[in-house]
Design an enzyme around this catalytic site. Sequence first.
Site, mmCIF file in Angstrom:
data_model
loop_
_atom_site.group_PDB
_atom_site.id
_atom_site.type_symbol
_atom_site.label_atom_id
_atom_site.label_comp_id
_atom_site.label_asym_id
_atom_site.label_seq_id
_atom_site.Cartn_x
_atom_site.Cartn_y
_atom_site.Cartn_z
ATOM 1 N N GLY A 1 -3.804 -15.034 8.361
ATOM 2 C CA GLY A 1 -3.507 -16.460 8.343
ATOM 3 C C GLY A 1 -4.741 -17.324 8.562
ATOM 4 N N CYS B 1 -6.912 -1.166 6.668
ATOM 5 C CA CYS B 1 -5.810 -1.478 7.586
ATOM 6 C C CYS B 1 -6.234 -1.128 9.007
ATOM 7 C CB CYS B 1 -4.567 -0.677 7.202
ATOM 8 S SG CYS B 1 -3.198 -0.869 8.358
ATOM 9 N N SER C 1 0.824 -1.198 0.000
ATOM 10 C CA SER C 1 0.000 0.000 0.000
ATOM 11 C C SER C 1 0.865 1.259 0.000
ATOM 12 C CB SER C 1 -0.930 0.013 1.219
ATOM 13 O OG SER C 1 -1.911 -0.994 1.106
#
Length: 301
Positions: A213, A126, A43
Amino acid sequence: MYTLTGLKLKNPTILAAGVLGTTGASLCRVAREGGAGAVVTKSIGPAPKAGHPNPSMFELECGFLNAMGLPNPSYLGFLQELETAKKGSDVPVIASIFGGSPDEFKEVAEGLLPGKPDAFELNVSCPHAEGYGAAIGSNPCLVEAVTAAVKDVVNVPVWVKLTPNVSDITCIGNAAESGGADAVVAINTVKGMAIDIESGYPILGNRSGGLSGKAIKPIAVKCIYDLYTALEIPVIGVGGVSSWQDAVEMIMAGAAAVQIGSAVYDRLDIFSEISIGIEAFLKRKGYSDIKGLIGLSHEMV
């Protein structure tokens, strides 16, 4: 060959933003050696940003916690890397961008246009950069305004990466679609934290961060499933994909393609491995391509 928002992908796997996307050379390597159908950059924002202090990443038994803080050299500093990625790669290169306002998103998008990205991915998700990311992405009005601002100045597809850290992700997805988004990407990391029990201190330099994950895959699948029902535009799945079975699950939930991030830390050729597995599954089930799988689970209700 597979088409997504007008882009030609050799397979439906994509490198997620923030993983091996810091340099043009690393993006080319993922495309050539890893077998990704497309790649997304780190980003990039309007000004150079150092990010959060270390430790900024911590491995858990179920994934990773990270609080990088969107470190980047600014769009001016990244332009050459984008040009290198475009010259050395035979797959679409998507520029991930962020800003603190619609005008900043517009500025970054315009600043990267000389690098000729094939699409833009708007990081409004984010969870660990104050004033950016999820601070924008949790507000439907801002998401719509940011999307519209970028759409006004570019002539390539615009994807909007959504945060799961909201009460209703479909509301945010609808805002992106209203702003003109060509696709949404679901999801970014989930807020998380780890503490060292010997010292009592939080492990990450920023105290909290984003969990990625395997642990977040069920969250991602649910978000994709809900967005597929609510939106007319494609949903690109991301979050915990580490096998072809994970990818197929997301596609059945409604994903038109899948991004892979944390699993790249274990093996670069994960993209080839997953795309081969998907092809074998399609053949075994009698499908000519993945279109027959997209949203299949919705037909089972």
